[in-house]
Design a protein around this motif. Structure first.
Motif, PDB file in Angstrom:
ATOM      1  N   ASP A 239      -6.480   5.715  -4.197  1.00 23.03           N
ATOM      2  CA  ASP A 239      -5.606   4.838  -4.990  1.00 23.03           C
ATOM      3  C   ASP A 239      -4.453   5.629  -5.600  1.00 23.03           C
ATOM      4  N   LEU A 240      -4.766   6.825  -6.081  1.00 26.47           N
ATOM      5  CA  LEU A 240      -3.738   7.660  -6.701  1.00 26.47           C
ATOM      6  C   LEU A 240      -2.651   8.036  -5.689  1.00 26.47           C
ATOM      7  N   LEU A 241      -3.061   8.389  -4.476  1.00 28.25           N
ATOM      8  CA  LEU A 241      -2.094   8.725  -3.426  1.00 28.25           C
ATOM      9  C   LEU A 241      -1.225   7.522  -3.069  1.00 28.25           C
ATOM     10  N   GLU A 242      -1.838   6.352  -3.005  1.00 30.13           N
ATOM     11  CA  GLU A 242      -1.085   5.146  -2.658  1.00 30.13           C
ATOM     12  C   GLU A 242      -0.022   4.843  -3.709  1.00 30.13           C
ATOM     13  N   ILE A 243      -0.371   5.025  -4.982  1.00 32.26           N
ATOM     14  CA  ILE A 243       0.603   4.781  -6.050  1.00 32.26           C
ATOM     15  C   ILE A 243       1.707   5.832  -6.010  1.00 32.26           C
ATOM     16  N   TYR A 244       1.337   7.093  -5.752  1.00 36.45           N
ATOM     17  CA  TYR A 244       2.336   8.169  -5.731  1.00 36.45           C
ATOM     18  C   TYR A 244       3.331   7.983  -4.578  1.00 36.45           C
ATOM     19  N   ILE A 245       2.835   7.620  -3.407  1.00 34.99           N
ATOM     20  CA  ILE A 245       3.730   7.418  -2.257  1.00 34.99           C
ATOM     21  C   ILE A 245       4.569   6.160  -2.445  1.00 34.99           C
ATOM     22  N   THR A 246       4.070   5.177  -3.184  1.00 38.76           N
ATOM     23  CA  THR A 246       4.693   3.865  -3.453  1.00 38.76           C
ATOM     24  C   THR A 246       4.542   2.956  -2.237  1.00 38.76           C
ATOM     25  N   ASN A 247       4.952   1.695  -2.410  1.00 36.58           N
ATOM     26  CA  ASN A 247       4.870   0.737  -1.304  1.00 36.58           C
ATOM     27  C   ASN A 247       6.080   0.810  -0.376  1.00 36.58           C
ATOM     28  N   CYS A 248       7.003   1.744  -0.670  1.00 33.33           N
ATOM     29  CA  CYS A 248       8.208   1.949   0.160  1.00 33.33           C
ATOM     30  C   CYS A 248       9.063   0.684   0.244  1.00 33.33           C
ATOM     31  N   LYS A 249       9.001  -0.151  -0.793  1.00 32.88           N
ATOM     32  CA  LYS A 249       9.827  -1.350  -0.877  1.00 32.88           C
ATOM     33  C   LYS A 249      10.480  -1.368  -2.257  1.00 32.88           C
ATOM     34  N   ASN A 250      11.266  -2.415  -2.498  1.00 34.94           N
ATOM     35  CA  ASN A 250      11.833  -2.641  -3.837  1.00 34.94           C
ATOM     36  C   ASN A 250      12.588  -1.413  -4.350  1.00 34.94           C
ATOM     37  N   ARG A 251      13.794  -1.214  -3.804  1.00 32.04           N
ATOM     38  CA  ARG A 251      14.687  -0.127  -4.207  1.00 32.04           C
ATOM     39  C   ARG A 251      14.110   1.249  -3.862  1.00 32.04           C
ATOM     40  N   ILE A 252      13.479   1.314  -2.698  1.00 29.49           N
ATOM     41  CA  ILE A 252      13.021   2.592  -2.139  1.00 29.49           C
ATOM     42  C   ILE A 252      13.816   2.826  -0.857  1.00 29.49           C
ATOM     43  N   GLU A 253      14.531   3.944  -0.791  1.00 30.32           N
ATOM     44  CA  GLU A 253      15.352   4.263   0.385  1.00 30.32           C
ATOM     45  C   GLU A 253      14.569   5.197   1.303  1.00 30.32           C
ATOM     46  N   ILE A 254      14.445   4.803   2.580  1.00 28.14           N
ATOM     47  CA  ILE A 254      13.649   5.571   3.543  1.00 28.14           C
ATOM     48  C   ILE A 254      14.575   6.343   4.484  1.00 28.14           C
TER      49      ILE A 254
END
Length: 485
Positions: A239-254
């Protein structure tokens, strides 16, 4: 009257005396001489000027004479040059005549060629006239098609009217979409609240894990609760890793090209693009990359022969002491249980202590000071920079919150894989599944249809299987792909 006449007579007599006086004559003569002298001077000046003019005129005549002589000499030279030029011109004219004769022959040949081409042009003109007739016929066809196009234009206008009606309907639909968008924004806001709650849950799980690990020897070697605690710690880290990486959406530039190269590093052949970024796959490969990077940091830290950090020394001593206790139990006669399990208890006790305090803030009780552990403070910025190459958080506040988690992520990964697994007996191992391996639901979890599981393979394994020979603690987390892709 007589007196008057007498005065006149006296006056005349005096005048005659004066006139006849030699002095008067001399005065008159001097006056005349003065006038003559003045006239002579004037005449002399005029003669002088005329002389000077005459002298200048003579000089000009001499110059003109010299110029005439020069002109005569130049004329002689010019006549000579004209003679030479006439000879040269004669030769040139002769050469020109010969050249003209040659050119004339060439011109005659070209005239013949031109006449031949004129005949060809005449033939082509005839062909052009025939083509013109064909073009006129096609013009008639084009005119007919123009009429057809005009009819179709009328049909298009009718359809434009229909489209306009549809646009009006779309406007109504757009209003509905806007309402749904507003609802989505509310959901996003709630999602942020959920993420905050997840962070709190993770912290609570971590604290619970520490408290449970602190029980140390109170936990039996093969107690089932110990396995549940380990599973809980692993889920907490996921869970901690998932939060740290983020969902890669909502003002996240890939960084699409960067992530594409990262996928190749871990064996994936899936293509991502701006139009089809496959966000779940990006999240998966970034989680895998974060874990691998932390493994590299920890390996460098624990394998350094020059380190003086307590955690490294304790772990090495624990391994050495555990092996020594195991050798002691095996090589010395006896049947007592404490000696038999001593090497396990030593390892568990030391690793439990490392879980509780390993990589915590360093304290100086004498000076009442506290500061971050060197390993955490050094590598949290390194990890943030590494993951930041692939996903950039545009919201400054969210970026700060996520990057502040890096130290916690590093500590939890290291304590789980270097300390927490060593509390179990036998010690579990981690297993990464490679690209294109078949899906095994007993050892993997992911998003696939159970009825079509045979059509899927591993694309990216982003959390390893934790298991030993007798037990699976947590399955590997898998992003699957179709076999036919």
């Amino acid at each position: 009257m007589a007196q008057g006449l007498s005065e006149v007579t006296n006056y005349q007599t005096n005048y005659e005396k004066i006139i006849n006086d030699p002095i008067y004559e001399e005065i008159k003569l001097n006056k005349r001489l003065d006038e003559e002298i003045k006239f002579s001077k004037t005449l002399c000046n005029q003669l002088k000027n005329k002389y000077e003019n005459l002298e200048k005129y003579c000089e000009d005549l001499q110059n003109n004479f010299n110029n005439v002589n020069n002109i005569l000499r130049e004329k002689q030279e010019f006549k000579k040059n004209i003679g030479d030029l006439n000879d040269h011109n004669t030769r040139l004219i002769k050469l020109l005549i010969e050249t003209l004769e040659e050119k004339n022959d060439i011109i005659e040949e070209k005239d013949n060629t031109i006449q031949e081409k004129d005949r060809n042009i005449q033939v082509i003109d005839n062909l052009i006239k025939e083509k013109d007739k064909e073009i006129q016929a096609k013009d008639i066809i084009i005119q007919e098609k123009d009429n057809i196009i005009q009819d179709k234009d009328n049909i298009i206008k009718e359809k434009d009217n229909i489209i306009e009606e549809l646009v009006n309907k779309f406007q109504v639909t757009d209003n509905i979409v806007q309402e749904k968008y507003n609802k989505i924004q509310e959901i996003i806001k709630k999602d942020k609240e959920i993420q905050d709650l997840k962070r709190i849950i993770i912290l609570l799980r971590e604290e619970t894990s520490r408290c449970q690990a602190a029980l140390g020897s109170a936990i039996e070697l093969y107690d089932e609760n110990n396995s549940l605690i380990l599973r809980n710690d692993i889920l907490c880290l996921q869970d901690l890793l998932e939060i740290y990486i983020t969902n890669c959406k909502n003002r996240i530039e890939i960084n699409i090209p960067g992530v594409q190269n990262l996928l190749k590093t871990y064996g994936s052949k899936t293509t991502i693009t701006e139009k089809n970024p496959r966000k779940p796959l990006i999240k998966a490969v970034l989680q895998r990359h974060a874990i691998e990077q932390i493994f590299n940091y920890a390996k460098e830290y624990f394998d350094s022969p020059y380190t003086r950090e307590i955690e490294t020394i304790m772990l090495k001593k624990a391994n050495n002491l555990s092996r020594l206790a195991e050798d002691f139990a095996n090589q010395r006669d006896g049947v007592d249980e404490p000696t038999k399990v001593l090497h396990i208890k030593l390892r568990q006790e030391i690793c439990a202590a490392l879980i509780n305090r390993g990589f915590n803030n360093v304290v100086n009780k004498k000076k009442n000071q506290s500061f971050p552990h060197n390993f955490i403070s050094e590598y949290q910025d390194v990890l943030n920079n590494e993951i930041g190459k692939y996903r950039r958080i545009l919201d400054p506040e969210r970026k700060k919150n996520v990057e502040n988690m890096a130290g916690v992520v590093i500590r939890n990964v290291v304590t789980l894989f270097w300390f927490r697994l060593r509390i179990q007996e036998p010690i579990p191992q981690k297993f990464w599944f490679g690209h294109n391996e078949n899906i095994d639901p007993s050892r993997m979890v992911g998003n696939w249809d159970e009825d079509e599981i045979d059509n899927f393979v591993v694309d990216v394994c982003y959390f390893p299987l934790i298991a030993n020979d007798s037990k699976v603690y947590t399955c590997a987390k898998i992003y699957p792909s179709s076999k036919n892709r």
